[in-house]
Design a protein around this motif. Sequence first.
Motif, PDB file in Angstrom:
ATOM      1  N   GLY A  67      -0.686  -6.111  -4.888  1.00 41.08           N
ATOM      2  CA  GLY A  67      -0.719  -6.108  -6.361  1.00 41.08           C
ATOM      3  C   GLY A  67      -2.220  -5.381  -6.794  1.00 41.08           C
ATOM      4  N   HIS A 116      -0.688  -8.903 -16.312  1.00 38.53           N
ATOM      5  CA  HIS A 116      -0.141  -9.485 -15.182  1.00 38.53           C
ATOM      6  C   HIS A 116      -0.898 -10.112 -14.122  1.00 38.53           C
ATOM      7  N   HIS A 163       5.639  -4.533  -2.833  1.00 36.72           N
ATOM      8  CA  HIS A 163       5.170  -5.663  -3.650  1.00 36.72           C
ATOM      9  C   HIS A 163       6.576  -6.335  -4.180  1.00 36.72           C
TER      10      HIS A 163
HETATM   11  C1  HEM Z   1       1.643  -1.197 -11.071  1.00 32.31           C
HETATM   12  C2  HEM Z   1       1.338  -2.478 -10.762  1.00 32.31           C
HETATM   13  C3  HEM Z   1       2.135  -3.461 -10.734  1.00 32.31           C
HETATM   14  C4  HEM Z   1       3.717  -3.643 -10.772  1.00 32.31           C
HETATM   15  C5  HEM Z   1       4.644  -2.523 -11.373  1.00 32.31           C
HETATM   16  C6  HEM Z   1       3.851  -5.065 -10.332  1.00 32.31           C
HETATM   17  C7  HEM Z   1       5.197  -5.680 -10.350  1.00 32.31           C
HETATM   18  C8  HEM Z   1       5.550  -6.740 -10.305  1.00 32.31           C
HETATM   19  C9  HEM Z   1       6.930  -7.646 -10.481  1.00 32.31           C
HETATM   20  C10 HEM Z   1       7.960  -6.754 -11.152  1.00 32.31           C
HETATM   21  C11 HEM Z   1       6.710  -8.562 -10.316  1.00 32.31           C
HETATM   22  C12 HEM Z   1       7.917  -9.700 -10.445  1.00 32.31           C
HETATM   23  C13 HEM Z   1       7.526 -10.943 -11.504  1.00 32.31           C
HETATM   24  C14 HEM Z   1       6.814 -10.397 -12.713  1.00 32.31           C
HETATM   25  O1  HEM Z   1       7.581  -9.737 -13.285  1.00 32.31           O
HETATM   26  O2  HEM Z   1       5.915 -10.915 -13.110  1.00 32.31           O
HETATM   27  C15 HEM Z   1       5.515  -8.898  -9.707  1.00 32.31           C
HETATM   28  C16 HEM Z   1       5.023 -10.083  -9.121  1.00 32.31           C
HETATM   29  C17 HEM Z   1       3.871 -10.379  -8.748  1.00 32.31           C
HETATM   30  N1  HEM Z   1       2.875  -9.587  -8.679  1.00 32.31           N
HETATM   31 FE1  HEM Z   1       2.908  -7.471  -9.281  1.00 32.31          FE
HETATM   32  N2  HEM Z   1       2.901  -5.682  -9.904  1.00 32.31           N
HETATM   33  C18 HEM Z   1       1.768  -4.849 -10.408  1.00 32.31           C
HETATM   34  C19 HEM Z   1       0.540  -5.070  -9.979  1.00 32.31           C
HETATM   35  C20 HEM Z   1       0.049  -6.508  -9.633  1.00 32.31           C
HETATM   36  C21 HEM Z   1      -1.316  -6.913  -9.466  1.00 32.31           C
HETATM   37  C22 HEM Z   1      -2.441  -5.935  -9.928  1.00 32.31           C
HETATM   38  C23 HEM Z   1      -1.180  -8.140  -8.914  1.00 32.31           C
HETATM   39  C24 HEM Z   1      -2.379  -9.083  -8.579  1.00 32.31           C
HETATM   40  C25 HEM Z   1      -3.542  -8.634  -7.979  1.00 32.31           C
HETATM   41  C26 HEM Z   1      -0.030  -8.632  -8.594  1.00 32.31           C
HETATM   42  C27 HEM Z   1       0.494  -9.700  -8.045  1.00 32.31           C
HETATM   43  C28 HEM Z   1       1.592 -10.183  -8.006  1.00 32.31           C
HETATM   44  C29 HEM Z   1       2.015 -11.336  -7.466  1.00 32.31           C
HETATM   45  C30 HEM Z   1       1.171 -12.330  -6.811  1.00 32.31           C
HETATM   46  C31 HEM Z   1       3.448 -11.635  -7.851  1.00 32.31           C
HETATM   47  C32 HEM Z   1       4.199 -12.650  -7.677  1.00 32.31           C
HETATM   48  C33 HEM Z   1       4.315 -13.695  -8.744  1.00 32.31           C
HETATM   49  C34 HEM Z   1       5.422 -14.589  -8.845  1.00 32.31           C
HETATM   50  O3  HEM Z   1       6.040 -14.872  -7.847  1.00 32.31           O
HETATM   51  O4  HEM Z   1       5.400 -15.504  -9.803  1.00 32.31           O
HETATM   52  N3  HEM Z   1       1.038  -7.442  -9.041  1.00 32.31           N
HETATM   53  N4  HEM Z   1       4.780  -7.878  -9.812  1.00 32.31           N
END
Ligand code: HEM
Lengths: 365, 474
Positions: free
Chosen positions: A132, A111, A213
Amino acid sequence: MDRTNPEKPSGLFNGIVDWMDERFQVRTLVQSALHVKIPRKAKTFYLGGITMFLFMVQVVTGSLLALYYQPTPDRAYDSVMFIMSNVNFGWLIRSIHSWGANLMIVSVVLHLLRVFFQGVYKRPRELTWVAGMFLLIVTLVFGFTGYLLPWDQRAYWATTVGTEIAGAMPFVGEFALNFLRSGPDITASTLSRFFGMHTLWLPMTLAAMLLVHLVLFHQQGIADPTKPVSRAKPDASATPEPEGKLLPFFPHYLLSEAIAWYVILGILIILASLWPVGLEAKANALQTPAHVKPEWYFLFLYQLLKFVPRVAGVLAPIVAIPLLVLLPFFDRNPELKPRKRLFAVIIGLLTVAGIIGLTIWGQFS
Amino acid sequence: MKHKLAISIVSAVLFLLIGIITVSAQGSDKAILSAPTSTPAAAADRVVTTTVKSTAKAKVDTCYDCHAELLDKHPKVAADWKDSVHGAAGVSCADCHGGDPTLDQMKTSMSAAAGFIGVPDRTKTPEICGACHSNVERMRQYNLPTDQYSKYKDSVHGAKLAEGVTQVAICSDCHGSHAIKKASDPTADVYPLNVPALCSRCHSDAKMMEPFNIPTNQFDVYKSSVHGEALLGKQDVRAPNCASCHGSHDAKPPTSAEVVNVCGKCHTATQNYYEQSLHSQLKEAAPKCWTCHGNHDVTKPDENMFTHTASTEPVCTTCHDIQTLDLIVDKAKFANPDDRRCDTCHHQDSWIYEQVLSLKSAMTVADLAYKQGDVMIAEAIGRGMIMNDAESRLAEARTSLISARAAIHTTKLTEVTKLTDKADASAKEAQQMASDKLGENLFRREAMFVAMGVIITNIGILAVVRRRLYKELE
Ligand code: HEM
C-alpha cells in the motif's frame, strides 16, 4: 452455483459460462474470489475500493487524452487547448482526469488513515501495508508527473519548485534534480521523461502493485478491527466466526462498494461540469509568476522547507517514508483499539494536524 | 591634556613634512596652482586652471583636511562633497569657492589674494557652474550636455536672475550644492519621479509666488491627473513630470502655439491626426490640446467630452471677436473642466453640432460593444470556460477603439467611423464567441443534471436491492 447440480439453469449466459467453465474452471475462480465471507464488524468506508475505482477512471480518461496529447514543448500546450475547445467532450475528459487525480490522492490518504487508526496493518497484514505504501508513492508521483504535461505557466513553475525540493537533498540532490529534469533545466527532455513515466511506467507499476495488494488482501480477508490477532495464535480464522457475525463479500459488500463508486462518479461529474480545469498562459521560462506553488498535496512540504533548515526539511520525508513503510515491523503492540495504543494514535493525530496546518498555511502565504 | 599636546605636535610635524615633500615634488606646477582661481569674469581661464589643479588636488587639499575635522556642519559638508559626483570626479572646494588648497594656513589659503570668494553669490552661481558645464572638452567624458547654462539664461528663472531677482531657482536649488547626485540616481531630487515635488517646493509656496502673481495649485492638480497618477502613483518614469513640458534648465510655460508639439512628443499618433484637422489650421483661434484636455489636470478622456451634460447657453465671445467677428479662443472659458466640450464652441444651432453628435454616437456604440464583450468574457471565464479566442478578438476591438479615439482629433466622421465600425465588428464577434461559450456552459450544466438523474436513480435501485439483501440475511 454448484457445478455438480444436474439441473443446470439454461440460457445463453449460462451456456457461455458453462463453455468457459469446462475449459478454465471459471466458476471455481469466481467462487473463490467473490464468495467469501467477511466480518460484519469490518469498516473499510470503501476507501480502498474508491481509490481503485478512481484509478480505473484515470486509466480510461488518460487513454482518451493520450489520443490527442502531443508531448513536446511547442505542441503540448496547443494540443491541450485543442482538447479543451475542439475535441467533443474533451473538456469533460480532461476535467474528470484532473479532478480524478485530486480525489485519488484524497482517497488513498484517507484509506491509509483508516488502516492506520484501525490498526489493521498489524500482523499478519504487514506486506499489504508495504504494498500500500508503494501504491501511495506511485500515486503521488503520478500527480507530480501529470502536472507538467499541459505545459502552461502553472505546470512549468510548479514543476520547477517541485524538482528543486528534490534538488535540496544532501549529497544526491544534484543527481536527483538532473535525473528528474533530465538535465539541469526543464526542457523538452523533461517533458518526454514525465510523459513516459506518467503514461507507461507508473500505470504498469501501479497495476502490478495493486494486484499484489489485492491478492494479499484477498488471502487474508478483511480485518476485524475489534479483534487483535494474537502472536501465539496467528491464524485468527482457526476458530471460525459464528455465521451471524459474517457478511457475504458478494453480493452484500460489493453492492455497497458499487453504491460508493456511483457516488464518487456523481461527484466527479459535478466537479468537472461546474469547475472545469483551466489552462494558464503557455509556459515561459523567462517570466516567473508572482506566486509559484507546487500542487496542494506537496504544499505542506514546500511550506516546511520555508522555515526549517533546508537539509532538515528535505531529510524529514526521506526518514519518514521508510519509517512509515516499515511501521508494521516495529509497531509490535498487537492491540487495535485506539485506547490501547495511545502513543501511535497521538503521533498519528499530531502528524495529520501538522500536515493539514502546513497545507492551509502554505495556501494562504 | 599632556597626551593631546603630544599628538598635536607630532601631527603638526608630520603635516609639515608631507607638505614640504608634496610641494617640492610638484615643482613647476606650482606657479599655476597658486594662480588666483576666481575672477568670475575670466570664467574660461578658470576652467583651464581647475583642470590642471584637480590633478594636483589628488595630493593636497587642505580645505577638505581642515573642514572635515571642524565642528558644526563642516564635517557633513565635507562628507557630502566627498560622496557627490564632484567629489568622485575630483572637482574640489576651491573650484567653486576659490582659495588655495595647497596652503595650510587659513589666513593665506582663504585670502582674497588666493582668490577665495566664500559662498558664491546667487547671481553668480549659474556662471560658476557653467564655467565647467559649458565646456565640451570637460563634459565629453561624462557624456553630459553643455547647453544648460545657455538654456538657463533663456529660461524664466534665468531671465529674472539677470534682472537681479534672487529668489528664482538657481543650479544649487535643484541639484544641491555639496551633495550633488547624478540625475539618474533615484535618490536625487532631479530624478524624474522626484521632479514634481522638487518644483513644488517653491511653486506651491504661496508667499514665495506672490510677487510673481502665478498660481500655486499646480502640484495638487497635477497629482490627481492621469500624468501625475502614472508618474507618482505607478512610478512610471515614462510619464511626464514638470520638466517634460516646461523644460528644466530652460523652464518656461509652453505658449499656446507650442502646446501641440509639446504633447505630441509622446502622443505622436494623436498629433498626426490633429494636424489633419480643420482645427489645426485655425492658427491663433485653433483649439489646442489644452482646450479640451486642460494642462496640469489632464484626466482620462471619455465619450462625455463631446457635449455638455446639462443644456447650456452658447456664449458668442467664446469663439468670436465681437467687433471683427473673427474667430478667437477665449482661454478663460476652458479653465472649467465642465466646459471643455465640443458644444462649448459648436453650439446646438451650429451645423457642426450634428457632426459632433454623430462622432459621439459612433464612439459610444463601439465602446459599449467593447465593454459588453468584456463583461461576457469575464462571465464565461468565471464559469471555467477557456476564452483565448474571444479575448484576442476583443483585444483587436480595443486596438481599433483606441485608434478611433485618436482619430477623433481629425474631426472627420468618416475617419472615425471606419475605425469604430471595425471595433464594433470585432467586439460583436467576441460577444458571439462568449455567448456561444456561455450556451455551451449551460448545456454542460443541463447535461450534468441529466447524468446526475441517471446516477441517483441507479443509486436508488441499488439501495433498495441492498435493503432487501440485508433483510434476507437477518
Ligand atoms: C492506489 C492505492 C491503493 C488502492 C487502489 C488500494 C486498494 C485497496 C482495497 C480495494 C482494499 C480492500 C479494503 C478497502 O477497500 O479498504 C485495500 C485494503 C488494504 N490496503 Fe489498500 N489500496 C491502496 C493504497 C494503500 C495504502 C497507501 C495503504 C497503506 C500504506 C494500504 C493498506 C491497505 C491495507 C493494510 C489493507 C487491508 C485492510 C483490511 O484488511 O481491512 N493501501 N486496499
